[in-house]
Structure formats: C-alpha cells, structure tokens
Write an enzyme that holds these catalytic residues in place. Structure first.
Site, PDB file in Angstrom:
ATOM      1  N   ASP A 470      18.400  20.453  97.632  1.00 52.59           N
ATOM      2  CA  ASP A 470      18.139  19.131  97.064  1.00 52.59           C
ATOM      3  C   ASP A 470      18.754  18.036  97.927  1.00 52.59           C
ATOM      4  OD1 ASP A 470      20.669  20.135  96.382  1.00 52.59           O
ATOM      5  OD2 ASP A 470      20.823  18.903  94.595  1.00 52.59           O
ATOM      6  N   ARG A 474      26.701  15.943  98.663  1.00 52.06           N
ATOM      7  CA  ARG A 474      27.637  16.063  97.550  1.00 52.06           C
ATOM      8  C   ARG A 474      27.897  17.535  97.223  1.00 52.06           C
ATOM      9  NH1 ARG A 474      23.184  13.602  93.628  1.00 52.06           N
ATOM     10  NH2 ARG A 474      22.089  15.508  93.041  1.00 52.06           N
ATOM     11  N   ASP A 475      28.635  17.780  96.173  1.00 50.70           N
ATOM     12  CA  ASP A 475      28.975  19.159  95.812  1.00 50.70           C
ATOM     13  C   ASP A 475      27.805  19.810  95.075  1.00 50.70           C
ATOM     14  OD1 ASP A 475      29.039  17.607  93.591  1.00 50.70           O
ATOM     15  OD2 ASP A 475      30.994  18.282  92.862  1.00 50.70           O
ATOM     16  N   GLU A 476      26.673  19.915  95.763  1.00 50.82           N
ATOM     17  CA  GLU A 476      25.485  20.494  95.140  1.00 50.82           C
ATOM     18  C   GLU A 476      24.772  21.387  96.162  1.00 50.82           C
ATOM     19  OE1 GLU A 476      23.713  18.110  92.301  1.00 50.82           O
ATOM     20  OE2 GLU A 476      22.253  19.633  91.758  1.00 50.82           O
ATOM     21  N   ASP A 483      12.367  20.607  93.379  1.00 49.03           N
ATOM     22  CA  ASP A 483      12.302  19.795  94.593  1.00 49.03           C
ATOM     23  C   ASP A 483      11.493  20.529  95.669  1.00 49.03           C
ATOM     24  OD1 ASP A 483      14.658  19.504  92.944  1.00 49.03           O
ATOM     25  OD2 ASP A 483      15.435  18.054  94.377  1.00 49.03           O
ATOM     26  N   TRP A 534       9.901  23.409  87.746  1.00 49.28           N
ATOM     27  CA  TRP A 534      10.947  24.014  88.567  1.00 49.28           C
ATOM     28  C   TRP A 534      10.628  25.500  88.736  1.00 49.28           C
ATOM     29  CZ3 TRP A 534      11.517  19.199  87.195  1.00 49.28           C
ATOM     30  CH2 TRP A 534      12.390  18.376  87.898  1.00 49.28           C
ATOM     31  N   GLU A 748      17.409   9.825  96.606  1.00 49.97           N
ATOM     32  CA  GLU A 748      17.188  10.607  95.394  1.00 49.97           C
ATOM     33  C   GLU A 748      16.541   9.765  94.298  1.00 49.97           C
ATOM     34  OE1 GLU A 748      20.852  11.967  93.634  1.00 49.97           O
ATOM     35  OE2 GLU A 748      19.811  13.518  92.486  1.00 49.97           O
ATOM     36  N   HIS A 769      17.569  13.032  99.801  1.00 47.72           N
ATOM     37  CA  HIS A 769      16.986  13.945  98.824  1.00 47.72           C
ATOM     38  C   HIS A 769      15.491  13.918  99.098  1.00 47.72           C
ATOM     39  CE1 HIS A 769      19.470  15.326  95.425  1.00 47.72           C
ATOM     40  NE2 HIS A 769      18.357  15.569  94.767  1.00 47.72           N
TER      41      HIS A 769
HETATM   42  C1  BGC Z   1      19.382  17.926  91.762  1.00 46.90           C
HETATM   43  C2  BGC Z   1      17.902  17.824  91.771  1.00 46.90           C
HETATM   44  C3  BGC Z   1      17.355  18.783  90.793  1.00 46.90           C
HETATM   45  C4  BGC Z   1      17.878  18.355  89.456  1.00 46.90           C
HETATM   46  C5  BGC Z   1      17.353  19.110  88.304  1.00 46.90           C
HETATM   47  C6  BGC Z   1      19.885  17.560  90.407  1.00 46.90           C
HETATM   48  O1  BGC Z   1      21.228  17.634  90.296  1.00 46.90           O
HETATM   49  O2  BGC Z   1      19.964  17.187  92.761  1.00 46.90           O
HETATM   50  O3  BGC Z   1      17.282  17.475  92.862  1.00 46.90           O
HETATM   51  O4  BGC Z   1      16.009  19.018  90.842  1.00 46.90           O
HETATM   52  O5  BGC Z   1      19.271  18.323  89.423  1.00 46.90           O
HETATM   53  O6  BGC Z   1      16.852  18.245  87.455  1.00 46.90           O
END
Ligand code: BGC
Length: 893
Positions: A470, A474-476, A483, A534, A748, A769
């Site tokens: 995504d 960040r911490d993701e 996505d 998703w 994003e 994003h």
């Molecule tokens: C992510 C997204 C992801 C979403 C889910 C977010 O935290 O960055 O891109 O699809 O969560 O809704």
C-alpha cells in the site's frame, strides 16, 4: 530464408536465463521482430542442448521440438525428457514466416533447474545466540566459514535462503545484486531460495564464505504488529556446490562448523532503520586470512519443516541514484546543526552518505515525505515507523556508508550529528524496487497529465517491492489486496510484472483461509477475509495477468483455490447478497477513503451493494477463467451464478426507473462497470453520475473502489467529455490536484494536504500510495487507445482505439507486450489527425481511426496490408497485420 525476421527476447517462465527453476515443464516465449508488414509465424522449432557448443552446432541432445506448425510465440512448454535438479538447458528458436521461409536461429538462451527435492538441502539452519526480544531489536549476526580448494574451480553454485534477510560474500566480494533476499512469504509455510553462479568468486587455495543476516519480515517489525512475528532471530541455510577442474565435487553447507559474531550492524529493521558503528567493523571478515578465533560457534536450529521454494518473482535490486536538487537547508541547533536535503522526488530506498568527522560521532539520518511549514521534516504520518539510520564514524577520513537491511519512503532527508558544514555532496539517494523491466510509457500534450503519469510510475516503483504494498513509509507496507487489484492493470502497462504477480498469487493462496476466503493482505498478517474488492484480488489479479500475458497456467495452478473462494462467497451470502446487513463476518472496507463518507464511517456507498457487485464480478470472471481452461460445465455454472447475483443485485438495489441504492457515484459506477443493470437503464446510470459530478462542481467523490472504474464508465457511456473534465480537474478531489501541489507520487487521499486544512489526519496520510494511480490504465487504454482483445489475450490481437478529446493535441502510448512492442499515438495539427499504430510481428490489430468516412482516410504505406472493415459513428475501422501504420484524416472535433 527470411532475414528481415528476427527471433529475440527468449524467456523462460517470464525470466531471462533464470537460475534455479522449480518447474518441470517450463514455458518458453520469444518475440518476433521484423520490418515487413503482415509478418507472421506459421511454424517454430525449438532445440535444446546440454552445452552452448552443442547448441551452436545444432545438436539437440536434450530436446528438439521439430518443426511445429503453430503461430504461438508464448508459453510453449518444454516437452523433452524429465529435468533433473541443477540441470542447465541451452535453447534457441527459429520460426517460419507466412510464405514458409525460415528465419535464422535466435541467439542462445538457457535456464537452470534448482534443487527439486527437499532432501537435496544438506545444510542445517544456523544463526547466532539470541539477542533482543519482541520489543528490543538486535544486532545482525555475521557468519563465516573458511575452506580450502586444492584445484581451480570449474563451476560453482550457491543455493541459499534465510529466515530473515541475508547478504552473502565470498572472499570479500558480494554475491549477486539482489536485495532483501530471500523475499517475503508466509514463513510459517514457505521460504524462497535463490541460486547464484559463484565460480568467479572462488579460487584454488584458501577461501571463505560469509553471510550477514538481517531481521527483515521474519523477526523484524512488520507493520505495527511489532517484532518476531514468525521467529525470534534470523537463520541461514546455504550450500555451496563446487565442481573442481578435475571433475571432483564438494559441498560447503551451513552446519555447526561455522562461526558467528556480532559486529558493526547494531540493529537493522525494515521499518525502524539501521544503526551502524563503523568502529566495530571486521575488516576482511569474509576473506580466508581473517582470524575468527574470537568468534563463537554458530547455533544450529531444527528444520522448521516449511517449504523451501525456488524464487518465482523478480528480486528487489538497486535501480537508480538521485542527487539532492539543492544544497541542504541548515537548521542550527543547540549541539549541532540539522541539514535538510531535498531529493526532488518521493522515492523508496535509502541514502548513501559520504562524510568526515571524529571517531565516535554519530550521524543521524531521518526521512520524511513532506516538510512542515517551517521547512523542517514532516514525519507525523510515519506513525510508529522510526525511519532513522545511525552511522557512527571510524574517524579516519572520508567515510562512505549505506544501510543493507532497511528502506524508507521519502523525499526529504535530515542529517544531523556532524560538526561543521554539510553540502549536497554528502547524500545520494539509492532507489530500490522489485526488478521488473520497464514495459510502457504514456505521454501527451498536457504537462500536468505527464506529471501524473510520472507520479504513477514512481508510486509503482516504491510499492512494487517484494509484494504489491500500500505504502512504503509508515509502519504498514503490507500486501494490501484491494490496492493491488485496483492498480494491477496499470502496473502491467508500466512494467513487466508477470513474474512478480505469479509469485504474489502464491502468497494469496498461502493466505487463503480453510473456508476459502482471500485475505486483506498477503502475506497474511491481518484478518483472513479481506471483504469485497479486497478479497476479490484473488480472482481479479490472475485474471488480469491472463488477459495481458495470455497465461493460462497461472489460472490452472490456482483454479481450485479460486473455486474455493467462489464457494466461500456463495456460502457467506444471503440470497446472493454479500455483506448483507446482519452479516456476522467482515463486511469490507467499503469504498475506502471516498469523499461521500464511505469506508471510514457508515455513510456513502453501501457495503452490501459493494459486496454483491464484487460477488457478481468475481463469479463472471470465474466463469471466463473456467472457459479459458476448457472447463465448459464450470463455465456455465459460474455464468449462472453471475446471473443469479445480478438478479439479486437488481432486485435489491435498483429501482425500475434505474436509480441505484445510495445514489453515490460508486454505486452507479459498480452497477455499470460490472454490467449489473438492465441494458435499457445504463444511460440513466450514466446520467446520474454526470449529474452528481456537476453538482459537485465537476468533481468525483469516489474512493479506492470506484475511482479507477469511473473514467471508464463515462467514456464507455458516451460521456468522454466528462471523463476528460475529471482528468483535467485541478481542485481537489481530483487526480491533478496533488500534481498542482508539487506531488511526485500518488497520494493516499485526495486531500492529503490542502491550503485550508493543511495535512490530513496523521493516522493515515501517505504521500506514496498507488491506488488512485489506477487511472493510468485509462490513459493507456482510452486516451492513447492501446488495448487488448479480451477474446485473444496476451495481445495476440490488439485494439487500437484512441479517444482524442479534452483539448489534448497529442497522446502516445508505447507498450512492450509479451508479443513485442505496440504503439498507439495520435496527434492533431492543422486540422489533420494523424494516428500512429505499431503492431508487432505475428499479431493483428483492429484500428479505429477517428474519421467521418473511409474516403477521408489516407495511410502512409498506401493502405498495404490494411483491410477496411466498416465505418461507424465517427470512426473508420480497419483490420491490419504486423507493421507500423500512419493514418491521416481531417479533424474538426
Ligand atoms: C491501507 C490501505 C488499505 C486499507 C484497507 C490502509 O491502512 O493503507 O491502502 O487498502 O488500509 O482499507
């Protein structure tokens, strides 16, 4: 002999000369190049040999396909004798043209098999003593093993993997160019391995093999879930197989004879950053002469019993370097100054520093995508990602350093901790991403749209890193399925990502729940059901790969998994309504980040509507997938399922007059794009969308789910004008708004930063994003008009159908398809529209030339090889074979 016709770009399972293949009957592809119009292939011959010499002498001691009457240039299966582990096969191809004349043989290519059986891994998993814990990061172990070779080396292969990340050196030199190997998979189930040809690194006499291990995804931080998700420390498994000059073989494998020590890398975490103390370096640690007397014996770990699979995707590699666009801005501090560098581009990777200073001084590098109003680094949106590197100096003159086991998403770099002046020269940006070759370009007469395309490309670079993520900062940084499916078609235009998605489909399959759900993210670290739009990535992504590359094997390999997903949807819907009101499971993220309130709150597009629409879409794609595989009964079954879901959708969400529940743009977009409306009501839906857009002053309101389809439903629904109006909209929400704000990647949120509100909610505000970059597909397919024929996938038959409009005076797309280079470009000048179409050898195309009537169209080659098909509303339709065509007609649009 046809010497115009050349056989090029030989690939095996999408890769050029792959080392370490695990597929028994690999698929071979080639591209034909020719300057002759109408060039085609009527037959081919592949020969495969055990050595380059034999191949050069046409001695097919492995396999000779013979002359096969076929036009196929893609995915031709090797059909020789069963392949053994380690076997290298050399191959070449020639083809026969339309007149039966042969081409010359192609240049040679090869593939080499990996280790096909688990028991061929003779080493043990090794590592260092435990350091750190769930909350404390730990230093990177250096492992080494010295050995003697009494002869020169004829050949050598390193088979290597790690739980964690590894970097290997032999005799002081780095092995390979790959980064973050072995890559990210669900380590509870599977780890990938790589193979390297290391003959050149070895020598007769004393040698040493060394490895540094990083935490990576295995035991470092993953998103915000903390450390040690899969295991407590990194481990290495490797075997170096050497054949000596006299033919003797020996294997150096990981075992208890290796030594380990902790050195200069004090911590290394993908999300937090890397700390390095250069005073703790072990000069020469991976060379034979190094004294490892003070090192400990390694620890040996039990076999975790997971699958060790050959790598299927494309490794992450360094791609390019960026220099700061200006001298750094100085912020004087109490102890020392901070210097903020602007790299001019939101990029992903790290920086290499070149500094001088006293021993023990620590350079601190922080990274941010934006600046605060006062010019300092904006890091609030990184959440808990520390994204900071530390380098402690040796103090012996100029020191050059870059990290190994971390990456950051940033445009700005803050350097502090150094006494004295710092100049732009101190910092170089190193851009890394999955090494998928560039395959497309889009360009037009509008500079802002060109910048948008640039931003899409950079969003893809930074987020196609091991898995489709995504965001990179960040911490993701997770493989978010929604996505990925939204962007995949755009991603395929920009880069050849067939191998990348082949690998990720396995990640999806590994993440599939026992009930059949596809996840929110793959590799899975979150909920087992991603919910509508998703989870459906599980179907949409392989379908898109099939459409663009003609790949039925990917569909076949995962067919059962896809079927289980459809069964899951059937079971978890009520009267074909998915995510129905009282559904006890996860109803989905809605139209994530839409401006009409969906996703984050309960307003906006209804979740049951989105759910049911995607259920219908997935069922229809499944029916087409079954048909592509010749499973006729299944195809009918899923087609019927689609009809049932569509009927349920209409009954529940569509009024007899054609109004769709919720009346959001996305509600109408989904109903139209997934063909869920009675034919007679489609125009009502288009009108409703247009009304809503105009009511909002020419703005969209869609989120992740609706945005990418919106321009398509408008241009297909006869409102190209409104689609262009949205494309050119410069106030938010719009695609160009961020561009006008100086963005260099896709944001994003539509309103990541606005003049009146400043930065959006720091909890979720990435500036890199790619999801909204999915408009790229529309630029290629509709604006430039470069499209495929869904009935003849893989660009076997091409559709060239440009859509001039919006005041553009030219647009051009170039795409290196699996069958060769396609161009679709148009230009308007002096009242004349010129259309340029390049159709690769051995393919055909339908060209839709914007013109009132056939007699108004000329073609530079005198229409040679051009067949008039028909004239239809404002277009003259031709059928052409391979070649480059320049059509012209008066233009008064
Ligand atoms: C992510 C997204 C992801 C979403 C889910 C977010 O935290 O960055 O891109 O699809 O969560 O809704």
């Amino acid at each position: 002999m046809n010497d115009q016709l050349r056989v090029t770009q030989l690939r095996c399972e999408y890769l050029t000369n792959p080392l370490g293949l695990g597929i028994q009957a690999p698929r071979l592809s080639w591209v034909l190049e020719s300057s002759r119009r109408g060039e085609r292939q009527t037959a081919y011959q592949i020969i495969a040999a055990s050595s380059p010499e034999k191949l050069a002498g046409d001695e097919a001691d492995v396999w000779d396909s013979g002359k096969v009457a076929s036009a196929e240039t893609c995915h031709v299966r090797y059909a020789g004798p069963t392949l053994a582990s380690r076997q290298r096969v050399w191959w070449k191809v020639r083809v026969w043209d339309g007149e039966g004349e042969p081409s010359a043989w192609s240049e040679p290519a090869w593939w080499e098999m990996g280790l096909l059986a688990r028991q061929e891994w003779v080493g043990r998993w090794i590592g260092g003593p435990l350091k750190g814990g769930p909350r404390t990061s730990c230093p990177a172990p250096f492992l080494r093993k010295a050995f003697h070779l009494d002869q020169p080396v004829r050949s050598a292969r390193l088979y290597v993997t790690a739980l964690g990340l590894y970097e290997v050196e032999i005799n002081g030199r780095r092995v390979g160019r790959d980064i973050f190997t072995p890559g990210w998979t669900d380590y509870k189930k599977r780890v990938q391995y790589q193979v390297y040809d290391v003959a050149d690194l070895l020598t007769a006499g004393e040698n040493a093999l060394g490895a540094i291990l990083g935490d990576g995804w295995y035991c470092g931080n993953v998103a915000a879930f903390g450390r040690q998700l899969y295991g407590d420390r990194p481990k290495l498994l490797a075997q170096l197989e050497i054949t000596l000059a006299d033919g003797r073989t020996l294997t150096i494998a990981t075992d208890d004879s290796w030594k380990v020590a902790y050195g200069p890398i004090l911590e290394a975490d993908l999300i937090m950053g890397e700390s390095y103390d250069a005073r703790l370096e072990f000069p020469g640690w991976s060379t034979a002469g190094f004294d490892d007397g003070a090192w400990w014996p390694v620890q040996v770990f039990p076999d975790p019993g997971i699958e060790i699979s050959p790598m299927r995707g494309q490794p992450v590699r360094r791609q390019e370097e960026l220099k700061p666009i200006a001298e750094p801005k100085q912020f004087r501090g109490w102890v020392s100054s901070k210097w903020v560098f602007d790299m001019g581009q939101n990029m992903v990777g790290w920086v290499r520093i070149k500094v001088r200073g006293p021993a023990g001084a620590t350079v601190i590098l922080r990274f941010g995508e934006m600046l605060n109003p006062d010019g300092t680094l904006y890091t609030a949106n990184l959440r808990t990602a520390r994204a900071t590197d530390y380098y402690t100096l040796r103090g012996d003159g100029e020191e050059v350093w870059e990290p190994r086991f971390t990456f950051h998403g940033f445009r700005y770099v803050e350097l502090s901790g150094l006494p004295g002046e710092v100049t732009a020269d101190a910092v170089t940006g190193v851009v890394v991403h999955s090494d998928a070759p560039l395959s497309g370009a889009f360009e037009c007469s509008d500079p802002l749209v060109n910048q948008l395309q640039h931003n899409i490309q950079w969003g893809q670079k930074g987020n196609y890193l091991e898995v489709p993520t995504d965001c990179p900062q960040r911490d993701e940084r997770l493989g978010w399925t929604g996505d990925a499916q939204a962007f995949i078609r755009t991603g395929i235009f920009n880069r050849d990502v067939a191998a990348f998605f082949t690998k990720w489909q396995r990640d999806l399959a590994d993440a599939q729940s026992p009930e059949g759900a596809f996840p929110m993210v793959a590799p899975s670290v979150l909920g087992p059901d991603g919910g509508p739009a998703w989870a459906d990535a599980g179907i949409i992504c392989p379908w898109t790969v099939y459409q663009c590359y003609g790949d039925t094997a990917l569909l076949a390999e995962h067919y059962d998994s896809l079927a289980r997903f459809i069964a899951y949807l059937e079971k978890n819907s009520k009267d074909y309504i998915r995510s129905y009101e009282d559904y006890p499971g996860f109803p989905g993220f809605g139209d994530w980040l839409a401006l009409d309130g969906s996703g984050l709150t309960d307003g906006g597009t209804r979740k049951d509507l989105i759910g049911t629409a995607f259920f219908a879409y997935s069922a229809r794609l499944m029916s087409r997938i079954a048909a592509a595989l010749g499973k006729t009964a299944d195809a009918e079954k899923y087609a019927q399922l689609f009809e049932n879901v569509r009927a349920a959708f209409q009954k529940r969400f569509v009024t007899p007059a054609g109004l769709v529940a919720g009346a959001t743009q996305t509600s109408y977009v989904l109903a139209l794009h997934f063909d869920l409306l009675p034919a007679g009501l489609r125009s009502v839906a288009v009108d409703q969308i247009v009304r809503d857009i105009q009511k909002r002053g020419g703005h969209l309101s869609t989120g992740f789910v609706g945005a990418s389809y919106l321009p398509f439903v408008l241009s297909e629904g006869g409102r190209l004008d409104v689609a262009y109006q949205l494309l050119f909209q410069k106030t938010w929400p719009s695609w160009l708004y961020a561009v006008t704000q100086g963005a260099t990647t896709i944001w994003e949120r539509w309103d990541g930063w606005t003049h009146d509100k400043g930065f959006q909610d720091v909890g979720m505000n990435s500036f890199n994003h790619y999801a909204y970059g999915a408009i790229g597909e529309w630029l290629y397919r509709v604006v430039a008009g470069l499209d495929l024929d869904p009935d003849r996938p893989g660009y076997a038959h091409i559709v060239i159908r440009p859509h001039p409009g919006g005041g553009l005076t030219h647009a051009r797309a170039v795409y290196d398809s699996i069958r060769g280079r396609i161009v679709s470009g148009w230009r308007i000048a002096d009242g004349v529209l010129t259309l340029e179409a390049t159709v690769p050898a051995n393919t055909t195309a339908t060209v839709y030339m914007p013109a009132a009537a056939p007699d108004q169209v000329t073609e530079e080659g005198g229409m040679a090889g051009v067949t008039l098909v028909r004239a239809e509303q404002g277009r003259v339709v031709y059928e052409v074979g391979a070649g480059t065509y320049i059509f012209r007609a008066a233009w008064n649009g």
